[in-house]
Design an enzyme around this catalytic site. Structure first.
Site, PDB file in Angstrom:
ATOM      1  CB  CYS A  85     -35.089  22.810  17.731  1.00 25.31           C
ATOM      2  SG  CYS A  85     -36.649  22.331  17.695  1.00 25.31           S
ATOM      3  CG  PHE A 100     -27.987  16.040  13.441  1.00 25.76           C
ATOM      4  CD1 PHE A 100     -28.551  15.784  13.949  1.00 25.76           C
ATOM      5  CD2 PHE A 100     -27.747  16.215  13.160  1.00 25.76           C
ATOM      6  CE1 PHE A 100     -27.678  15.706  15.331  1.00 25.76           C
ATOM      7  CE2 PHE A 100     -26.925  17.561  14.488  1.00 25.76           C
ATOM      8  CZ  PHE A 100     -27.571  16.794  15.530  1.00 25.76           C
ATOM      9  CD  GLU A 152     -29.259  25.446  18.921  1.00 27.93           C
ATOM     10  OE1 GLU A 152     -28.281  25.458  17.701  1.00 27.93           O
ATOM     11  OE2 GLU A 152     -30.237  24.493  18.825  1.00 27.93           O
ATOM     12  CE  LYS A 207     -29.155  18.902   1.829  1.00 29.98           C
ATOM     13  NZ  LYS A 207     -29.075  17.799   2.643  1.00 29.98           N
ATOM     14  CB  SER A 245     -27.808  25.751  12.793  1.00 30.30           C
ATOM     15  OG  SER A 245     -27.601  25.953  11.457  1.00 30.30           O
ATOM     16  CD  GLU A 267     -24.780  16.973   5.538  1.00 27.27           C
ATOM     17  OE1 GLU A 267     -26.957  17.508   5.497  1.00 27.27           O
ATOM     18  OE2 GLU A 267     -24.168  18.077   5.296  1.00 27.27           O
TER      19      GLU A 267
END
Ligand code: NAD
Length: 513
Positions: free
Chosen positions: A300, A168, A402, A192, A245, A195
């Site tokens: 990240c 995301f 994290e 993909k 992740s 979402e």
């Protein structure tokens, strides 16, 4: 099976979506609304408003997308690389034309500031620019006379249908790391998007269609684990590019490779920033704040732990607190002065708040506390303010997990060697940085630190599109990274031809001289 041909959109997908909120699929060049599936809510993080509904696609829809990509493949792989690149050049021009609109979409669905959203789109554009060089990047090698009269040459060919699964936090950049280079190399693609942020990818695919990308070369499916599992197991998918992740990256790598696919899976991170006593105070304080709190810490490459060495604690920490106290947290879609936005969801804001509480319960001392932050103009937004935790110890929860939010651990240490050892104890190995004026310290840091992307007096050392995004350890699973020449190698396989033409070479004119 869902009859995908039942409802084509008569108006542009993005306009249709703004009317009824349902995010369309893009399969075989058709924009398709599928009704009757469960959906995931997409919120504007700044306000908490519902802005879209992402359909949760399953194996049947993924299969239809893969079939469309398979149908498009034979003609696309035969299309000369230079013609494929020309379409990407047109897309690049269209994205420049729609640059502000795209940045606003990113801000609306992700919550980051407009400036950060512009950076997200710009970095994505740079990946397209790099992919436009595919004709050169795809060139093979050749050597005449590997033996007398025998020549050897290599060519690179596409793999077939390949897929990408995105996170995301960079709605424009990360999908654009993946599919432009894949299609520039002659593959066809099933993407993909996350979402949580599907809208930017919809708009970019719409512009790719306008640029002349043939039907079926790029296809979009939506959803979460079910769609991902279908991608991982589909026999016609040759390779998968994943960013997200670490637990999911590991799962993608293991399952995808077990099903015979080539996989590159970039995972999570815990990035250390070392501040030496000789560091420039103003630049290191600003660099720490930008690294930890840019994109609300949802990067990240975010610096999540500052190791301040010796006297640096007394000099740099007050300057850091000064910078952080002045960060304006706000509703980024309406407040142009906002310097930091909301995090992605209410659940995530709560989780970040809980982790801060656990760390303070374990003895960490907050120098700034984001749990108290409120934005009066947007009381339902998902806000956590910038949080600096001092006197953090290695076994505290914010050091181990994290957090992926605006939380900076501060660990105080006495020497560079011990600081590098602490950083190297981390399971992750994405980024690391040092602030110093000593070339010797910087060189020792670069030599010994176990991280793939290193900054010297740079807080967010994210490499540009022509270098690999080179995480290691639990931050990356696979061999060939995203970006750079490694991405060309990831999306192609080589053939090496050794040839001899009888009557030439062994008795050539050279042999007679
Ligand atoms: P995520 O792992 O939750 O989701 C990433 C993708 O995987 C999404 O498309 C999601 O639908 C899918 N997914 C989620 N759970 C799944 C499951 N159980 N099985 C199969 N698929 C699943 O990641 P996120 O929260 O969207 O993104 C944030 C994470 O991404 C952070 O950990 C961040 O460090 C990482 N990230 C890494 C890089 C990098 O280059 N290393 C870059 C950006 C983000």
């Amino acid at each position: 099976m869902i009859p995908l041909t039942s409802h084509f959109l008569a108006i542009t997908p993005i306009v249709a979506m703004s009317k009824n909120l349902l995010v369309p699929l893009f399969i075989g060049g058709e924009w398709i609304e599928v009704r009757g599936l469960p959906t995931t809510a997409v919120h504007n993080p700044s306000t908490g408003d519902l802005i879209a509904e992402t359909p949760v696609c399953g194996a049947d829809i993924v299969d239809q997308a893969v079939r469309a990509a398979s149908r498009a493949y034979p003609s696309w792989m035969e299309t000369p690389p230079v013609e494929r690149a020309r379409i990407l050049m047109k897309l690049k021009v269209l994205l420049e034309t729609h640059f502000e609109e795209l940045a606003q979409l990113v801000t609306r669905e992700n919550g980051k500031t407009l400036g950060e959203a512009r950076g997200d789109v710009r970095r994505g554009l740079e990946s397209i620019e790099f992919a436009c060089g595919a004709p050169t990047l795809l060139m093979g090698e050749s050597l005449e006379n590997v033996a007398r009269g025998i020549d050897c040459d290599s060519i690179r060919q596409p793999l077939g249908v390949v897929a990408g699964i995105a996170p995301f936090n960079f709605p424009a950049m990360v999908p654009l790391w993946m599919w432009p280079m894949a299609v520039a190399c002659g593959n066809t693609f099933v993407l993909k998007p996350s979402e949580k942020v599907p809208i930017t990818s919809i708009r970019i695919a719409e512009l790719a269609q306008k640029a002349g990308l043939p039907d079926g070369v790029l296809n979009l499916v939506h959803g979460g684990r079910e769609a991902v599992d279908a991608i991982l197991r589909h026999p016609a998918i040759e390779a998968i590019s994943f960013v997200g992740s670490t637990p999911v990256a590991k799962y993608i790598f293991q399952t995808g490779t077990a099903h015979g696919k080539r996989v590159q899976a970039a995972g999570g991170a815990k990035n250390f920033i070392l501040v030496m006593p000789d560091a420039d105070v103003t630049h290191s304080a600003a660099g720490l704040a930008e690294s930890a709190f840019g994109c609300a810490g949802q990067r990240c490459m975010a610096g999540s732990t500052a190791i301040v060495i010796g006297a640096a604690a007394d000099i740099v920490l007050p300057a850091l607190v000064d910078v952080v106290a002045n960060i304006r947290v706000g509703a980024t879609d309406r407040d142009p002065q906002a310097q930091m936005g909301a995090v992605i969801s209410r659940e995530h804001a709560n989780r970040v708040g809980d982790l801060i509480t656990q760390a303070t319960d374990q003895g960490a001392k907050p120098l700034t506390d984001g749990r108290l932050t409120r934005v009066s103009s947007a009381p339902k937004g998902f806000y956590v303010g910038p949080t600096v935790l001092d006197h953090v110890l290695p076994d505290m929860v914010t050091m181990k997990e994290e957090v992926f939010g605006p939380v900076l651990n501060v660990v105080r240490m006495e020497d560079l060697g011990a600081a590098i050892e602490l950083a190297n104890d981390s399971a992750y190995g994405n980024g690391a940085a040092i602030f110093t004026q000593s070339g010797k310290a910087a060189r020792e840091f670069r030599h010994r630190i176990q991280a793939g992307m290193i900054g010297v007096n740079i807080g967010v050392p994210a490499p540009l599109a022509f270098f690999p995004f080179s995480g290691m350890s639990q931050s990356f699973f696979g061999d060939l990274h995203l970006q750079g020449r490694e991405s060309v190698h990831f999306f192609t396989r080589q053939k090496v031809t050794t040839s001899r033409w009888f009557g030439h070479g062994e008795n050539s004119i050279w042999a007679e001289i």
